[in-house]
Design an enzyme around this catalytic site. Sequence first.
Site, PDB file in Angstrom:
ATOM      1  N   ASP A  18    -102.133 156.812  13.062  1.00 27.66           N
ATOM      2  CA  ASP A  18    -101.975 156.578  11.648  1.00 27.66           C
ATOM      3  C   ASP A  18    -103.317 156.630  10.774  1.00 27.66           C
ATOM      4  O   ASP A  18    -103.966 155.440  11.041  1.00 27.66           O
ATOM      5  CB  ASP A  18    -101.033 155.739  11.283  1.00 27.66           C
ATOM      6  CG  ASP A  18    -100.729 155.651   9.681  1.00 27.66           C
ATOM      7  OD1 ASP A  18    -100.399 156.669   9.081  1.00 27.66           O
ATOM      8  OD2 ASP A  18    -100.388 154.534   9.188  1.00 27.66           O
TER       9      ASP A  18
ATOM     10  N   GLY B 146     -97.999 149.271   0.912  1.00 29.60           N
ATOM     11  CA  GLY B 146     -98.003 147.614   0.756  1.00 29.60           C
ATOM     12  C   GLY B 146     -96.730 147.424  -0.561  1.00 29.60           C
ATOM     13  O   GLY B 146     -95.933 148.159  -0.589  1.00 29.60           O
TER      14      GLY B 146
END
Length: 281
Positions: free
Chosen positions: A83, A182
């Site tokens: 990732d 986030g």
Amino acid sequence: MPLLPMHMLLREARAEGRCLAALECWDSTSVRAIAAAAVRTGAAVIFQASPAEYALPGGPEALRALLEWHVERTGISAALHLDHGMKLTEVEECVRAGFTSVMLDGSHFPYEENVRLTRETVEIAHDFDASVEGELGHVAGLEGDISVSEEDALQTDPDQAADFVAQTGLDCLAVAIGTVHGVYRGEPKINLERLEQIAARVDAPLVLHGGSGTPDDLVRECIRRGVAKINICTELQQAWLGGIEDSRKTNSISAPGRFYAPAFEALVQRIIEKIELFRSA
Ligand code: 13P
């Protein structure tokens, strides 16, 4: 069962209107928790790690070996994905270590440079039968070590997306449609219309970064419009750290096994919730 190339799982998922959970892992406990959730639900899963995450168990080979041990013993269907790789050297070390998919995040570069880097990634990865995820547009928040402000977040252009896929030969495309890496500040605004336009021009499975905190109904709408992989990181860390905090309150001093057990179970439960949510689309 060996680790599978990620595109095999994703192509099948997109054709059937399904979505796989791509779950961040960083140590032996997170790997074990993802495997346990896959066993309990019977779902295929994508394990994924950024360079900062796979450094924790000792590098890409250490993570792959750890993970393969669980995958072989449980018989789950799984892929292992890099990732937010930032350098071609990271792509190379991961495919050599046995990752079955990689992402080189060229989304911060000018378009032509992103095309060039993604195409080189495809050349390296396909030699190892590994899949490639590219990203076009910017997802706000913290991507690996790079911070992208929400104001700067540029959404993916549908025509450019079609050109990007054709020019690079990638296997799946991460799109920017308003999700945030986030925690969201304010109400999430997801551009479903743009997603539809991209899906109409791109056959490859679509990927959504910033899955944490995205409202369930919007997640389902994204899956119905062609998203076949959703990345989840922050919510896993929250579940894990929340479990540790609970243990600190109740087990002042105890053996590590007892101390970590509630955090492990909290992590497994959060992963199962995501798998069930994706299935409900
Ligand atoms: P979240 O931390 O918002 O779940 O995003 C994860 C991600 O997209 C990793 O690439």
